[in-house]
Design a protein around this motif. Structure first.
Motif: not given
Length: 418
Positions: A69-76, A356-358
Protein backbone atom coordinates in the motif's frame (compact mmCIF):
# COMPACT_ATOMS: atom_id res chain seq x y z
CA UNK A 1 1.33 -5.74 3.78
CA UNK A 2 -1.41 -7.46 5.75
CA UNK A 3 -4.69 -5.92 6.79
CA UNK A 4 -6.20 -4.50 3.60
CA UNK A 5 -8.89 -6.51 1.87
CA UNK A 6 -7.75 -8.19 -1.35
CA UNK A 7 -10.79 -8.03 -3.63
CA UNK A 8 -9.64 -6.28 -6.83
CA UNK A 9 -9.82 -8.44 -9.96
CA UNK A 10 -8.42 -7.91 -13.44
CA UNK A 11 -11.46 -6.11 -14.91
CA UNK A 12 -11.75 -3.89 -11.84
CA UNK A 13 -8.05 -3.04 -12.05
CA UNK A 14 -8.40 -2.09 -15.71
CA UNK A 15 -11.32 0.18 -14.81
CA UNK A 16 -9.37 1.81 -11.99
CA UNK A 17 -6.30 2.59 -14.06
CA UNK A 18 -8.06 3.62 -17.27
CA UNK A 19 -10.33 6.09 -15.46
CA UNK A 20 -7.35 7.39 -13.48
CA UNK A 21 -5.47 8.12 -16.71
CA UNK A 22 -8.50 9.56 -18.50
CA UNK A 23 -9.60 11.83 -15.65
CA UNK A 24 -9.85 15.47 -16.71
CA UNK A 25 -7.59 14.96 -19.71
CA UNK A 26 -10.09 13.12 -21.91
CA UNK A 27 -12.10 16.32 -22.44
CA UNK A 28 -9.22 18.77 -22.88
CA UNK A 29 -6.00 17.16 -24.09
CA UNK A 30 -7.20 15.82 -27.50
CA UNK A 31 -8.16 19.39 -28.49
CA UNK A 32 -4.87 20.77 -27.16
CA UNK A 33 -2.90 18.14 -29.09
CA UNK A 34 -4.85 18.91 -32.27
CA UNK A 35 -4.27 22.62 -31.79
CA UNK A 36 -0.50 22.07 -31.52
CA UNK A 37 0.10 19.33 -34.12
CA UNK A 38 -3.15 19.33 -36.13
CA UNK A 39 -3.63 15.94 -37.85
CA UNK A 40 -0.12 14.96 -36.77
CA UNK A 41 -1.62 14.27 -33.32
CA UNK A 42 -3.04 11.05 -34.83
CA UNK A 43 0.53 9.75 -34.97
CA UNK A 44 1.50 11.38 -31.67
CA UNK A 45 -0.75 9.16 -29.52
CA UNK A 46 0.70 5.82 -30.71
CA UNK A 47 4.19 7.32 -30.36
CA UNK A 48 3.44 8.47 -26.82
CA UNK A 49 2.19 5.02 -25.82
CA UNK A 50 5.45 3.53 -27.11
CA UNK A 51 7.42 6.08 -25.07
CA UNK A 52 5.42 5.49 -21.90
CA UNK A 53 5.53 1.71 -22.23
CA UNK A 54 8.98 1.31 -20.58
CA UNK A 55 7.76 3.31 -17.57
CA UNK A 56 4.56 1.26 -17.40
CA UNK A 57 6.44 -2.05 -17.64
CA UNK A 58 8.79 -0.97 -14.85
CA UNK A 59 5.85 0.01 -12.64
CA UNK A 60 4.12 -3.29 -13.45
CA UNK A 61 7.24 -5.26 -12.47
CA UNK A 62 7.67 -3.31 -9.23
CA UNK A 63 4.02 -3.82 -8.29
CA UNK A 64 4.23 -7.50 -9.18
CA UNK A 65 7.34 -8.25 -7.11
CA UNK A 66 6.70 -5.79 -4.24
CA UNK A 67 2.93 -5.24 -3.81
CA UNK A 68 2.40 -2.79 -0.95
CA UNK A 69 0.00 0.00 0.00
CA UNK A 70 3.03 2.28 0.31
CA UNK A 71 3.35 2.29 -3.48
CA UNK A 72 6.21 4.48 -4.71
CA UNK A 73 7.49 5.10 -1.18
CA UNK A 74 7.76 1.34 -0.61
CA UNK A 75 9.73 0.80 -3.82
CA UNK A 76 12.09 3.63 -2.91
CA UNK A 77 12.47 2.24 0.63
CA UNK A 78 13.62 -1.13 -0.68
CA UNK A 79 16.06 0.48 -3.09
CA UNK A 80 17.42 3.46 -1.18
CA UNK A 81 16.43 3.06 2.46
CA UNK A 82 13.76 4.41 4.86
CA UNK A 83 14.88 8.04 4.80
CA UNK A 84 14.43 8.35 1.05
CA UNK A 85 11.12 6.52 1.42
CA UNK A 86 9.88 9.11 3.93
CA UNK A 87 10.92 11.89 1.60
CA UNK A 88 9.13 10.23 -1.32
CA UNK A 89 5.98 9.64 0.71
CA UNK A 90 5.78 13.22 1.89
CA UNK A 91 6.63 14.45 -1.60
CA UNK A 92 3.65 12.51 -2.92
CA UNK A 93 1.44 13.96 -0.18
CA UNK A 94 2.65 17.47 -1.09
CA UNK A 95 0.47 17.15 -4.21
CA UNK A 96 -2.62 17.57 -2.00
CA UNK A 97 -2.45 21.39 -1.58
CA UNK A 98 -1.93 22.00 -5.32
CA UNK A 99 -3.22 19.05 -7.32
CA UNK A 100 -6.51 18.22 -5.61
CA UNK A 101 -7.87 21.81 -5.58
CA UNK A 102 -7.15 21.97 -9.33
CA UNK A 103 -8.96 18.69 -9.97
CA UNK A 104 -11.93 19.80 -7.85
CA UNK A 105 -12.15 23.06 -9.79
CA UNK A 106 -12.18 21.23 -13.11
CA UNK A 107 -14.75 18.69 -11.90
CA UNK A 108 -17.14 21.34 -10.55
CA UNK A 109 -16.71 23.32 -13.77
CA UNK A 110 -18.71 20.67 -15.64
CA UNK A 111 -21.67 21.31 -13.33
CA UNK A 112 -21.36 25.02 -14.03
CA UNK A 113 -21.39 24.39 -17.78
CA UNK A 114 -24.45 22.14 -17.56
CA UNK A 115 -26.54 23.92 -14.95
CA UNK A 116 -25.10 27.44 -14.63
CA UNK A 117 -24.17 27.17 -10.95
CA UNK A 118 -22.86 30.21 -9.08
CA UNK A 119 -19.73 30.17 -6.91
CA UNK A 120 -21.58 28.89 -3.84
CA UNK A 121 -23.04 26.09 -5.92
CA UNK A 122 -19.57 25.14 -7.15
CA UNK A 123 -18.27 25.01 -3.58
CA UNK A 124 -21.17 22.75 -2.61
CA UNK A 125 -20.40 20.46 -5.56
CA UNK A 126 -16.79 20.18 -4.40
CA UNK A 127 -17.90 19.39 -0.84
CA UNK A 128 -20.37 16.78 -2.13
CA UNK A 129 -17.60 15.24 -4.23
CA UNK A 130 -15.34 14.82 -1.20
CA UNK A 131 -18.20 13.38 0.86
CA UNK A 132 -19.00 10.86 -1.88
CA UNK A 133 -15.36 9.76 -1.96
CA UNK A 134 -15.49 9.38 1.83
CA UNK A 135 -18.59 7.18 1.66
CA UNK A 136 -16.91 5.04 -1.00
CA UNK A 137 -13.89 4.81 1.29
CA UNK A 138 -16.04 3.16 3.95
CA UNK A 139 -15.98 0.09 1.75
CA UNK A 140 -13.07 -1.81 0.22
CA UNK A 141 -11.19 -0.77 -2.90
CA UNK A 142 -13.15 -3.34 -4.87
CA UNK A 143 -16.35 -1.33 -4.39
CA UNK A 144 -14.72 1.81 -5.81
CA UNK A 145 -13.32 -0.28 -8.63
CA UNK A 146 -16.80 -1.48 -9.64
CA UNK A 147 -18.01 2.13 -9.90
CA UNK A 148 -14.96 3.18 -11.90
CA UNK A 149 -15.51 0.30 -14.33
CA UNK A 150 -18.98 1.75 -15.01
CA UNK A 151 -17.47 5.23 -15.49
CA UNK A 152 -14.94 3.80 -17.95
CA UNK A 153 -17.79 2.16 -19.88
CA UNK A 154 -19.68 5.49 -20.03
CA UNK A 155 -16.62 7.31 -21.39
CA UNK A 156 -16.04 4.65 -24.06
CA UNK A 157 -19.77 4.66 -24.91
CA UNK A 158 -19.67 8.44 -25.44
CA UNK A 159 -16.75 8.16 -27.86
CA UNK A 160 -18.43 5.28 -29.72
CA UNK A 161 -21.67 7.29 -29.96
CA UNK A 162 -19.80 10.27 -31.42
CA UNK A 163 -18.12 8.05 -34.02
CA UNK A 164 -21.42 6.36 -34.91
CA UNK A 165 -23.55 9.50 -35.15
CA UNK A 166 -20.78 11.45 -36.87
CA UNK A 167 -20.22 8.77 -39.50
CA UNK A 168 -16.58 8.30 -38.55
CA UNK A 169 -15.02 5.05 -39.75
CA UNK A 170 -11.39 3.91 -40.11
CA UNK A 171 -11.70 4.57 -43.85
CA UNK A 172 -12.64 8.23 -43.28
CA UNK A 173 -9.63 9.02 -41.07
CA UNK A 174 -7.19 11.27 -42.90
CA UNK A 175 -3.76 10.10 -41.76
CA UNK A 176 -1.03 12.61 -42.63
CA UNK A 177 2.07 11.34 -44.38
CA UNK A 178 4.90 10.75 -41.90
CA UNK A 179 7.35 12.83 -43.96
CA UNK A 180 5.05 15.87 -43.67
CA UNK A 181 5.06 15.89 -39.87
CA UNK A 182 6.77 18.76 -38.05
CA UNK A 183 9.26 17.53 -35.46
CA UNK A 184 8.82 20.69 -33.38
CA UNK A 185 5.02 20.48 -33.24
CA UNK A 186 5.12 16.75 -32.49
CA UNK A 187 7.59 17.35 -29.66
CA UNK A 188 5.41 20.11 -28.17
CA UNK A 189 2.29 17.98 -28.50
CA UNK A 190 3.95 15.03 -26.75
CA UNK A 191 4.99 17.30 -23.87
CA UNK A 192 1.33 18.22 -23.32
CA UNK A 193 -0.04 14.73 -23.93
CA UNK A 194 2.27 13.06 -21.42
CA UNK A 195 0.12 14.36 -18.57
CA UNK A 196 -2.62 11.97 -19.69
CA UNK A 197 -0.44 9.14 -18.41
CA UNK A 198 0.20 10.57 -14.97
CA UNK A 199 -1.55 8.14 -12.64
CA UNK A 200 0.62 5.03 -12.71
CA UNK A 201 2.20 5.95 -9.38
CA UNK A 202 -1.22 6.28 -7.72
CA UNK A 203 -2.30 2.89 -9.10
CA UNK A 204 0.79 1.29 -7.53
CA UNK A 205 -0.66 1.92 -4.05
CA UNK A 206 -3.49 -0.53 -4.82
CA UNK A 207 -1.26 -3.47 -5.82
CA UNK A 208 -1.59 -5.13 -2.40
CA UNK A 209 -5.40 -5.19 -2.73
CA UNK A 210 -5.49 -7.35 -5.85
CA UNK A 211 -6.69 -10.90 -5.33
CA UNK A 212 -3.72 -12.08 -7.37
CA UNK A 213 -1.27 -9.15 -7.55
CA UNK A 214 1.52 -11.10 -9.24
CA UNK A 215 -0.72 -12.05 -12.17
CA UNK A 216 -3.41 -9.36 -12.41
CA UNK A 217 -1.65 -6.13 -11.38
CA UNK A 218 0.77 -6.02 -14.35
CA UNK A 219 -2.01 -7.02 -16.77
CA UNK A 220 -4.42 -4.42 -15.40
CA UNK A 221 -1.78 -1.70 -15.63
CA UNK A 222 -0.76 -2.43 -19.21
CA UNK A 223 -4.28 -3.12 -20.54
CA UNK A 224 -5.69 -0.09 -18.70
CA UNK A 225 -2.99 2.09 -20.26
CA UNK A 226 -3.84 0.80 -23.74
CA UNK A 227 -7.57 1.36 -23.15
CA UNK A 228 -6.93 4.95 -22.05
CA UNK A 229 -4.63 5.54 -25.02
CA UNK A 230 -7.26 4.17 -27.39
CA UNK A 231 -9.93 6.47 -25.94
CA UNK A 232 -7.64 9.50 -26.24
CA UNK A 233 -6.89 8.62 -29.86
CA UNK A 234 -10.59 8.13 -30.62
CA UNK A 235 -11.40 11.52 -29.09
CA UNK A 236 -8.64 13.14 -31.15
CA UNK A 237 -10.09 11.64 -34.34
CA UNK A 238 -13.50 13.15 -33.46
CA UNK A 239 -12.02 16.55 -32.59
CA UNK A 240 -10.18 16.66 -35.92
CA UNK A 241 -13.20 15.44 -37.89
CA UNK A 242 -15.42 18.20 -36.51
CA UNK A 243 -12.64 20.84 -36.27
CA UNK A 244 -13.58 21.32 -32.61
CA UNK A 245 -10.34 22.96 -31.53
CA UNK A 246 -8.55 26.28 -31.65
CA UNK A 247 -10.03 29.73 -32.01
CA UNK A 248 -12.12 31.00 -29.13
CA UNK A 249 -13.20 27.51 -28.05
CA UNK A 250 -11.69 26.27 -24.80
CA UNK A 251 -10.10 22.84 -24.96
CA UNK A 252 -12.47 21.37 -22.35
CA UNK A 253 -15.48 22.46 -24.44
CA UNK A 254 -14.43 20.51 -27.55
CA UNK A 255 -16.17 17.18 -26.88
CA UNK A 256 -19.32 18.76 -25.35
CA UNK A 257 -19.59 20.97 -28.46
CA UNK A 258 -19.44 17.87 -30.68
CA UNK A 259 -22.12 16.16 -28.58
CA UNK A 260 -24.39 19.21 -28.93
CA UNK A 261 -23.75 19.38 -32.67
CA UNK A 262 -24.66 15.71 -33.14
CA UNK A 263 -27.39 15.15 -30.56
CA UNK A 264 -28.77 18.63 -29.82
CA UNK A 265 -28.44 21.09 -26.94
CA UNK A 266 -30.43 18.85 -24.61
CA UNK A 267 -27.51 16.38 -24.68
CA UNK A 268 -25.06 18.90 -23.21
CA UNK A 269 -25.82 17.89 -19.66
CA UNK A 270 -25.09 14.25 -20.52
CA UNK A 271 -21.61 15.14 -21.80
CA UNK A 272 -20.98 17.34 -18.76
CA UNK A 273 -22.05 14.61 -16.34
CA UNK A 274 -19.71 12.13 -18.05
CA UNK A 275 -16.95 14.74 -17.85
CA UNK A 276 -17.61 15.19 -14.14
CA UNK A 277 -17.58 11.43 -13.57
CA UNK A 278 -14.24 11.16 -15.36
CA UNK A 279 -12.83 13.81 -13.04
CA UNK A 280 -14.43 12.13 -10.04
CA UNK A 281 -12.82 8.80 -10.95
CA UNK A 282 -9.38 10.40 -11.06
CA UNK A 283 -9.97 12.23 -7.78
CA UNK A 284 -11.19 9.03 -6.15
CA UNK A 285 -8.15 6.93 -7.02
CA UNK A 286 -5.75 9.67 -5.96
CA UNK A 287 -7.38 10.34 -2.59
CA UNK A 288 -7.64 6.60 -1.96
CA UNK A 289 -3.94 6.28 -2.83
CA UNK A 290 -3.00 9.13 -0.51
CA UNK A 291 -4.99 7.43 2.26
CA UNK A 292 -3.21 4.12 1.72
CA UNK A 293 0.16 5.82 1.86
CA UNK A 294 -0.72 7.54 5.14
CA UNK A 295 -2.10 4.29 6.55
CA UNK A 296 0.90 2.19 5.47
CA UNK A 297 3.42 4.61 7.00
CA UNK A 298 1.56 4.64 10.31
CA UNK A 299 0.91 0.88 10.25
CA UNK A 300 4.61 0.24 9.77
CA UNK A 301 5.85 2.54 12.55
CA UNK A 302 2.87 2.96 14.90
CA UNK A 303 0.43 0.07 14.32
CA UNK A 304 -1.88 1.12 17.16
CA UNK A 305 -2.19 4.75 16.07
CA UNK A 306 -5.58 6.13 14.98
CA UNK A 307 -4.37 6.55 11.40
CA UNK A 308 -3.22 2.91 11.32
CA UNK A 309 -6.67 1.53 12.09
CA UNK A 310 -8.91 -0.02 9.42
CA UNK A 311 -12.69 0.13 9.11
CA UNK A 312 -14.93 -2.93 9.36
CA UNK A 313 -14.51 -3.43 5.61
CA UNK A 314 -10.72 -3.32 6.14
CA UNK A 315 -10.23 0.01 4.39
CA UNK A 316 -8.08 2.92 5.73
CA UNK A 317 -11.08 5.15 6.49
CA UNK A 318 -9.35 7.19 9.22
CA UNK A 319 -6.46 8.05 6.93
CA UNK A 320 -8.91 8.89 4.14
CA UNK A 321 -10.79 11.23 6.47
CA UNK A 322 -7.59 13.15 7.20
CA UNK A 323 -6.69 13.33 3.49
CA UNK A 324 -10.13 14.64 2.55
CA UNK A 325 -10.09 17.25 5.32
CA UNK A 326 -6.72 18.48 4.05
CA UNK A 327 -8.14 18.53 0.52
CA UNK A 328 -11.12 20.61 1.65
CA UNK A 329 -8.89 23.12 3.44
CA UNK A 330 -6.57 23.36 0.42
CA UNK A 331 -9.53 23.84 -1.92
CA UNK A 332 -10.95 26.66 0.21
CA UNK A 333 -7.51 28.28 0.43
CA UNK A 334 -7.06 28.09 -3.35
CA UNK A 335 -10.46 29.76 -3.80
CA UNK A 336 -9.95 32.60 -1.33
CA UNK A 337 -6.38 33.22 -2.52
CA UNK A 338 -7.59 33.10 -6.16
CA UNK A 339 -4.75 30.79 -7.17
CA UNK A 340 -4.72 30.23 -10.97
CA UNK A 341 -5.71 26.77 -12.14
CA UNK A 342 -2.85 26.38 -14.61
CA UNK A 343 -0.25 27.13 -11.93
CA UNK A 344 -1.73 24.51 -9.61
CA UNK A 345 -1.61 21.91 -12.37
CA UNK A 346 1.98 22.68 -13.35
CA UNK A 347 3.28 22.40 -9.78
CA UNK A 348 1.46 19.10 -9.27
CA UNK A 349 2.77 17.66 -12.54
CA UNK A 350 6.35 18.50 -11.61
CA UNK A 351 6.01 16.42 -8.44
CA UNK A 352 4.50 13.49 -10.34
CA UNK A 353 7.36 13.37 -12.84
CA UNK A 354 9.90 13.59 -10.01
CA UNK A 355 8.22 10.64 -8.25
CA UNK A 356 8.20 8.73 -11.54
CA UNK A 357 11.95 9.28 -11.75
CA UNK A 358 12.50 8.02 -8.19
CA UNK A 359 10.47 4.89 -8.97
CA UNK A 360 12.39 4.24 -12.19
CA UNK A 361 15.71 4.63 -10.35
CA UNK A 362 14.41 2.19 -7.73
CA UNK A 363 13.57 -0.23 -10.52
CA UNK A 364 17.15 0.05 -11.79
CA UNK A 365 18.33 -1.33 -8.43
CA UNK A 366 15.53 -3.77 -7.62
CA UNK A 367 14.57 -5.35 -10.93
CA UNK A 368 16.36 -7.81 -13.19
CA UNK A 369 16.38 -8.74 -16.85
CA UNK A 370 14.14 -6.88 -19.29
CA UNK A 371 12.30 -5.07 -16.50
CA UNK A 372 15.60 -3.56 -15.36
CA UNK A 373 16.29 -2.37 -18.91
CA UNK A 374 12.83 -0.78 -19.06
CA UNK A 375 13.54 0.99 -15.76
CA UNK A 376 16.76 2.46 -17.19
CA UNK A 377 14.92 3.66 -20.29
CA UNK A 378 12.12 5.05 -18.12
CA UNK A 379 14.66 6.96 -16.02
CA UNK A 380 16.03 8.62 -19.13
CA UNK A 381 12.53 9.57 -20.29
CA UNK A 382 11.70 11.11 -16.91
CA UNK A 383 14.92 13.15 -16.88
CA UNK A 384 14.11 14.37 -20.39
CA UNK A 385 10.63 15.38 -19.28
CA UNK A 386 11.97 17.29 -16.27
CA UNK A 387 14.28 19.19 -18.62
CA UNK A 388 11.31 19.98 -20.85
CA UNK A 389 9.33 21.36 -17.89
CA UNK A 390 12.27 23.59 -16.97
CA UNK A 391 12.05 26.04 -14.08
CA UNK A 392 8.53 24.89 -13.26
CA UNK A 393 10.02 21.84 -11.57
CA UNK A 394 11.50 24.07 -8.85
CA UNK A 395 8.47 23.41 -6.61
CA UNK A 396 9.13 19.67 -6.73
CA UNK A 397 12.90 20.04 -6.33
CA UNK A 398 12.46 22.55 -3.50
CA UNK A 399 9.99 20.29 -1.68
CA UNK A 400 12.35 17.33 -2.09
CA UNK A 401 15.31 19.24 -0.64
CA UNK A 402 13.31 20.61 2.29
CA UNK A 403 11.90 17.17 3.11
CA UNK A 404 15.36 15.61 2.83
CA UNK A 405 16.75 18.07 5.37
CA UNK A 406 13.92 18.12 7.93
CA UNK A 407 12.84 14.47 8.04
CA UNK A 408 14.75 12.20 10.44
CA UNK A 409 17.07 9.62 8.92
CA UNK A 410 16.78 5.90 9.53
CA UNK A 411 18.75 2.74 8.80
CA UNK A 412 18.92 1.73 5.17
CA UNK A 413 17.99 -1.54 3.50
CA UNK A 414 18.04 -2.94 -0.02
CA UNK A 415 16.53 -6.02 -1.68
CA UNK A 416 16.50 -7.55 -5.13
CA UNK A 417 13.63 -9.03 -7.12
CA UNK A 418 13.89 -12.71 -7.61
Amino acid sequence: MSGLKQDIGLVQGIGLLSTSLLGTGVFAVPALAAQIADSGSLWAWPLLILLVFPIAIAFAALGRHFPNAGGAAHFVSLAFGPHMAKVTGWLFLSVIPVGLPAALQIASGFWQAAFGLDQLGLQLVQLATLLTIWFLGMRSAGSSANIQVLIAILIVAMVVAIWWKGGITPATIDWPAVQTLSANSMFNALAVMFWCFVGLEAFAHLAAEFRNPERDFPRALLIGMLVAGGVYWGCTVAVLAFHAYGGDMSAAASLPSIVVQLFGSHALWIACIIGYLACFASLNIYTQSFARLVWSQNYEHRPKAWLAQLSRSRSPLNALTLVLLCSLIASLAAYYLTLPLDALIVYANGIFVFIYLLCMLSGCRLLKGRSKVMAFIGSGLCILLLIMIGWKTLYAIGMFMVLWLILPKGREQSVKAE
